[in-house]
Scaffold this motif. Structure first.
Motif, PDB file in Angstrom:
ATOM      1  N   ALA A 237       0.832  -1.206   0.000  1.00  0.00           N
ATOM      2  CA  ALA A 237       0.000   0.000   0.000  1.00  0.00           C
ATOM      3  C   ALA A 237       0.865   1.254   0.000  1.00  0.00           C
ATOM      4  CB  ALA A 237      -0.932  -0.010   1.205  1.00  0.00           C
ATOM      5  N   GLN A 238       2.020   1.189   0.671  1.00  0.00           N
ATOM      6  CA  GLN A 238       2.923   2.341   0.695  1.00  0.00           C
ATOM      7  C   GLN A 238       3.485   2.635  -0.681  1.00  0.00           C
ATOM      8  OE1 GLN A 238       3.211   4.177   3.364  1.00  0.00           O
ATOM      9  NE2 GLN A 238       4.738   5.637   2.638  1.00  0.00           N
ATOM     10  N   THR A 239       3.663   1.604  -1.502  1.00  0.00           N
ATOM     11  CA  THR A 239       4.075   1.822  -2.884  1.00  0.00           C
ATOM     12  C   THR A 239       3.082   2.721  -3.597  1.00  0.00           C
ATOM     13  OG1 THR A 239       5.291  -0.272  -3.080  1.00  0.00           O
ATOM     14  CG2 THR A 239       4.427   0.684  -5.118  1.00  0.00           C
ATOM     15  N   ILE A 240       1.811   2.396  -3.456  1.00  0.00           N
ATOM     16  CA  ILE A 240       0.772   3.192  -4.130  1.00  0.00           C
ATOM     17  C   ILE A 240       0.691   4.588  -3.524  1.00  0.00           C
ATOM     18  CG2 ILE A 240      -1.704   3.321  -4.601  1.00  0.00           C
ATOM     19  CD1 ILE A 240      -1.692   0.263  -4.704  1.00  0.00           C
ATOM     20  N   ARG A 241       0.794   4.682  -2.206  1.00  0.00           N
ATOM     21  CA  ARG A 241       0.775   5.991  -1.540  1.00  0.00           C
ATOM     22  C   ARG A 241       1.931   6.860  -2.033  1.00  0.00           C
ATOM     23  NH1 ARG A 241      -1.375   8.571   2.840  1.00  0.00           N
ATOM     24  NH2 ARG A 241       0.008   9.741   4.211  1.00  0.00           N
ATOM     25  N   THR A 242       3.100   6.252  -2.169  1.00  0.00           N
ATOM     26  CA  THR A 242       4.267   6.997  -2.639  1.00  0.00           C
ATOM     27  C   THR A 242       4.057   7.520  -4.051  1.00  0.00           C
ATOM     28  OG1 THR A 242       5.748   5.668  -1.264  1.00  0.00           O
ATOM     29  CG2 THR A 242       6.748   6.837  -3.122  1.00  0.00           C
ATOM     30  N   LEU A 243       3.513   6.669  -4.919  1.00  0.00           N
ATOM     31  CA  LEU A 243       3.375   7.031  -6.332  1.00  0.00           C
ATOM     32  C   LEU A 243       2.189   7.937  -6.612  1.00  0.00           C
ATOM     33  CD1 LEU A 243       4.275   3.574  -7.911  1.00  0.00           C
ATOM     34  CD2 LEU A 243       5.752   5.576  -7.635  1.00  0.00           C
ATOM     35  N   THR A 244       1.206   7.961  -5.702  1.00  0.00           N
ATOM     36  CA  THR A 244       0.023   8.787  -5.934  1.00  0.00           C
ATOM     37  C   THR A 244       0.024  10.076  -5.114  1.00  0.00           C
ATOM     38  OG1 THR A 244      -1.243   7.564  -4.256  1.00  0.00           O
ATOM     39  CG2 THR A 244      -1.438   6.825  -6.541  1.00  0.00           C
TER      40      THR A 244
ATOM     41  N   GLU B 242      -4.750   1.062 -14.857  1.00  0.00           N
ATOM     42  CA  GLU B 242      -4.221  -0.296 -14.981  1.00  0.00           C
ATOM     43  C   GLU B 242      -2.931  -0.472 -14.184  1.00  0.00           C
ATOM     44  OE1 GLU B 242      -7.070   0.450 -18.112  1.00  0.00           O
ATOM     45  OE2 GLU B 242      -5.283   1.573 -17.493  1.00  0.00           O
ATOM     46  N   MET B 243      -2.112   0.557 -14.137  1.00  0.00           N
ATOM     47  CA  MET B 243      -0.875   0.496 -13.370  1.00  0.00           C
ATOM     48  C   MET B 243      -1.175   0.417 -11.878  1.00  0.00           C
ATOM     49  SD  MET B 243       2.450   0.556 -13.562  1.00  0.00           S
ATOM     50  CE  MET B 243       3.814   0.855 -12.423  1.00  0.00           C
ATOM     51  N   LEU B 244      -2.037   1.288 -11.393  1.00  0.00           N
ATOM     52  CA  LEU B 244      -2.376   1.298  -9.965  1.00  0.00           C
ATOM     53  C   LEU B 244      -3.127   0.035  -9.565  1.00  0.00           C
ATOM     54  CD1 LEU B 244      -3.423   5.036  -9.563  1.00  0.00           C
ATOM     55  CD2 LEU B 244      -1.245   3.975  -8.947  1.00  0.00           C
ATOM     56  N   GLU B 245      -4.021  -0.425 -10.435  1.00  0.00           N
ATOM     57  CA  GLU B 245      -4.743  -1.672 -10.156  1.00  0.00           C
ATOM     58  C   GLU B 245      -3.774  -2.830 -10.014  1.00  0.00           C
ATOM     59  OE1 GLU B 245      -7.420  -5.002 -12.434  1.00  0.00           O
ATOM     60  OE2 GLU B 245      -5.703  -3.916 -13.279  1.00  0.00           O
ATOM     61  N   GLY B 246      -2.801  -2.903 -10.921  1.00  0.00           N
ATOM     62  CA  GLY B 246      -1.847  -3.997 -10.881  1.00  0.00           C
ATOM     63  C   GLY B 246      -0.985  -3.981  -9.634  1.00  0.00           C
ATOM     64  N   LEU B 247      -0.581  -2.799  -9.184  1.00  0.00           N
ATOM     65  CA  LEU B 247       0.198  -2.688  -7.957  1.00  0.00           C
ATOM     66  C   LEU B 247      -0.639  -3.053  -6.736  1.00  0.00           C
ATOM     67  CD1 LEU B 247       2.124   0.642  -8.672  1.00  0.00           C
ATOM     68  CD2 LEU B 247       3.098  -1.673  -8.594  1.00  0.00           C
ATOM     69  N   ALA B 248      -1.913  -2.685  -6.772  1.00  0.00           N
ATOM     70  CA  ALA B 248      -2.782  -2.909  -5.614  1.00  0.00           C
ATOM     71  C   ALA B 248      -3.089  -4.379  -5.395  1.00  0.00           C
ATOM     72  CB  ALA B 248      -4.082  -2.122  -5.780  1.00  0.00           C
TER      73      ALA B 248
ATOM     74  N   LYS C 170      -9.936  -6.804   2.253  1.00  0.00           N
ATOM     75  CA  LYS C 170      -9.858  -5.886   3.388  1.00  0.00           C
ATOM     76  C   LYS C 170      -8.659  -4.964   3.206  1.00  0.00           C
ATOM     77  CE  LYS C 170     -11.988  -9.127   6.665  1.00  0.00           C
ATOM     78  NZ  LYS C 170     -11.813  -9.863   7.952  1.00  0.00           N
ATOM     79  N   PRO C 171      -8.820  -3.912   2.425  1.00  0.00           N
ATOM     80  CA  PRO C 171      -7.690  -3.017   2.164  1.00  0.00           C
ATOM     81  C   PRO C 171      -7.251  -2.275   3.413  1.00  0.00           C
ATOM     82  CG  PRO C 171      -9.715  -2.071   1.303  1.00  0.00           C
ATOM     83  CD  PRO C 171     -10.045  -3.472   1.729  1.00  0.00           C
ATOM     84  N   THR C 172      -5.950  -2.065   3.537  1.00  0.00           N
ATOM     85  CA  THR C 172      -5.426  -1.238   4.613  1.00  0.00           C
ATOM     86  C   THR C 172      -5.830   0.211   4.380  1.00  0.00           C
ATOM     87  OG1 THR C 172      -3.364  -0.895   3.389  1.00  0.00           O
ATOM     88  CG2 THR C 172      -3.447  -2.770   4.921  1.00  0.00           C
ATOM     89  N   TRP C 173      -5.631   1.043   5.380  1.00  0.00           N
ATOM     90  CA  TRP C 173      -6.072   2.432   5.280  1.00  0.00           C
ATOM     91  C   TRP C 173      -5.454   3.149   4.075  1.00  0.00           C
ATOM     92  CZ3 TRP C 173      -2.564   6.369   5.305  1.00  0.00           C
ATOM     93  CH2 TRP C 173      -1.281   6.075   5.783  1.00  0.00           C
ATOM     94  N   ALA C 174      -4.161   2.885   3.812  1.00  0.00           N
ATOM     95  CA  ALA C 174      -3.492   3.579   2.702  1.00  0.00           C
ATOM     96  C   ALA C 174      -4.074   3.157   1.369  1.00  0.00           C
ATOM     97  CB  ALA C 174      -1.989   3.319   2.743  1.00  0.00           C
ATOM     98  N   LEU C 175      -4.338   1.876   1.220  1.00  0.00           N
ATOM     99  CA  LEU C 175      -4.926   1.397  -0.026  1.00  0.00           C
ATOM    100  C   LEU C 175      -6.368   1.852  -0.146  1.00  0.00           C
ATOM    101  CD1 LEU C 175      -4.694  -0.155  -2.614  1.00  0.00           C
ATOM    102  CD2 LEU C 175      -5.072  -2.286  -1.356  1.00  0.00           C
ATOM    103  N   ALA C 176      -7.089   1.877   0.969  1.00  0.00           N
ATOM    104  CA  ALA C 176      -8.481   2.346   0.950  1.00  0.00           C
ATOM    105  C   ALA C 176      -8.553   3.809   0.504  1.00  0.00           C
ATOM    106  CB  ALA C 176      -9.108   2.172   2.331  1.00  0.00           C
ATOM    107  N   GLU C 177      -7.598   4.625   0.944  1.00  0.00           N
ATOM    108  CA  GLU C 177      -7.564   6.025   0.524  1.00  0.00           C
ATOM    109  C   GLU C 177      -7.326   6.137  -0.977  1.00  0.00           C
ATOM    110  OE1 GLU C 177      -4.751   8.300   2.734  1.00  0.00           O
ATOM    111  OE2 GLU C 177      -6.055   8.515   4.484  1.00  0.00           O
ATOM    112  N   ALA C 178      -6.387   5.354  -1.490  1.00  0.00           N
ATOM    113  CA  ALA C 178      -6.103   5.378  -2.922  1.00  0.00           C
ATOM    114  C   ALA C 178      -7.306   4.890  -3.713  1.00  0.00           C
ATOM    115  CB  ALA C 178      -4.878   4.526  -3.228  1.00  0.00           C
ATOM    116  N   ASN C 179      -7.972   3.879  -3.200  1.00  0.00           N
ATOM    117  CA  ASN C 179      -9.133   3.316  -3.884  1.00  0.00           C
ATOM    118  C   ASN C 179     -10.302   4.296  -3.886  1.00  0.00           C
ATOM    119  OD1 ASN C 179     -10.405   0.894  -5.135  1.00  0.00           O
ATOM    120  ND2 ASN C 179     -11.762   1.053  -3.358  1.00  0.00           N
TER     121      ASN C 179
END
Length: 386
Positions: free
Chosen positions: A128-135, A152-158, A166-175
């Motif tokens: 999730a931190q990967t996505i948080r960093t990139l977004t 497609e890039m963010l979906e693939g990382l997620a 059950k997404p973590t808070w960081a992934l839930a925010e990105a979603n």
């Protein structure tokens, strides 16, 4: 180049980016997935992987792998598989290159320290931190935060390992910002990136472990499938000293796994009647991966590596020291935020959980050597406080 199959991800049919961009022809004739890949390569967070632990914490030797070289090796394997299957190579490569960007210093030891520090505030997860960093945390553009990568890039990382129930808070925010359809299965490109990661570290960690003297060839040969391949190599190169044949063993193992993935994935595509990218997401299972026999062998190999390398006393001691450093730094920055650089201090939220998450963002971006230097500045030469 192999033409794209109908079930590959097509940049012409991308679901787009969070922020609309006008096409700037002065920046070259690249499609959206090529731009994603290039944005990853040019990012600060990608460059920092040069000094982040892969297996050996802050390795002194120049020949050991770090997160950067590991990511490049994953990308090479991923592209090979994607090309053979007629998938989108650029998206696959971009996912491979980006998959470890969220790792903090000192590998999983650093992650454990941040998970403990944020236990009451939603925890910490490197994916999730990967996505948080990139977004959010990367800010190379004047009008928005993040790299503004495609859906497609963010979906693939997620969800490269499957649906996220059950997404973590960081992934839930990105979603929430960009619905990533977390309940569905990922693209074949994301699935290939995930299995390429397994193939890379399963085999390259053997190479590094032997180079470091923590593994021996005799130990490896206790595994029947390794011994069988080794003896075949020795027969093939009977006139070559055995000490020169280890790289050949690593290459053979990688080739064996890649070929297994290609055969298994092709058979599943046919068996499931996969015709479109949407069929992939609705398949109800991972399509790209090992056969049952290879998966069983790979689990045995992983178990061996945990017992003999990852949990080796020298490795555990180094990891514990890294974990203590990160824990110390978390506490120091909570007590004295002005120890952080001014741009991080000035942006520090006043309330929890945003406050501790901000500190974690700063720490997660550190390289091993930066964390060591900051720890030394604050605490002296101690490896970590008890």
């Amino acid at each position: 180049m192999t033409p794209l199959q109908s079930y590959a991800s097509d940049p012409a049919n991308s679901r787009g980016r969070l922020h609309d961009e006008k096409r700037d022809v002065t920046r070259g004739p690249r499609d959206d997935f090529q731009r994603d890949r290039d944005r990853i390569i040019h990012s600060i967070s990608f460059r920092r992987l040069r000094y982040k632990t892969q297996v050996f914490v802050a390795p002194d030797g120049d020949h050991y792998r770090v997160r950067l070289t590991h990511s490049l090796e994953v990308a090479q394997i991923g592209r090979t598989i994607a090309r053979a299957l007629g998938l989108n190579e650029d998206l696959t490569e971009a996912l491979c290159l980006a998959h470890d960007i969220g790792h903090p210093p000192f590998g999983h030891a650093g992650e454990d320290a941040l998970e403990a520090a944020l236990a009451d505030f939603g925890g910490f997860d490197h994916n999730a931190q990967t996505i948080r960093t990139l977004t959010l945390l990367e800010q190379p553009y004047p009008r928005w935060k993040g790299l503004n990568l495609t859906w497609e890039m963010l979906e693939g990382l997620a969800k490269h390992n499957g649906p996220v129930r059950k997404p973590t808070w960081a992934l839930a925010e990105a979603n929430e910002a960009m619905d990533l359809d977390l309940d569905s299965w990922p693209s074949l490109e994301a699935q290939v990136a995930a299995i390429a990661d397994d193939i890379a570290y399963d085999n390259h960690d053997i190479d590094d472990g032997i180079r470091a003297g923590l593994l021996t060839l005799d130990q490896l040969l206790e595994l029947p499938f390794i011994a069988e391949r080794w003896h075949a190599i020795c027969d093939r190169f009977a006139d070559v000293p055995e000490k020169l044949l280890l790289p050949e063993l690593i290459r053979d193992q990688i080739g064996l796994m890649v070929n297994d993935v290609l055969e298994t994935t092709s058979a599943r595509i046919d068996g499931l009647g996969i015709e479109t990218a949407q069929d992939v997401r609705q398949a109800g299972q991972m399509i790209s991966g090992f056969s049952d026999a290879m998966a069983k062998m790979e689990r045995v190999l992983k178990g061996f590596m945990y017992d003999n390398l990852y949990h080796h006393p020298k490795q555990m001691a180094a990891a514990e020291a890294g974990k203590m450093m990160v824990s110390d730094l978390v506490q120091a920055y909570r007590e004295q935020p002005d120890l952080m650089p001014e741009d991080w201090t000035s942006a520090l939220p006043g309330e929890e959980p945003a406050r501790i998450r901000h500190i974690a963002d700063f720490l997660a971006g550190m390289t091993d050597r930066y964390a060591r230097n900051r720890h030394r500045e604050i605490f002296g030469d101690r490896a970590g406080r008890a």
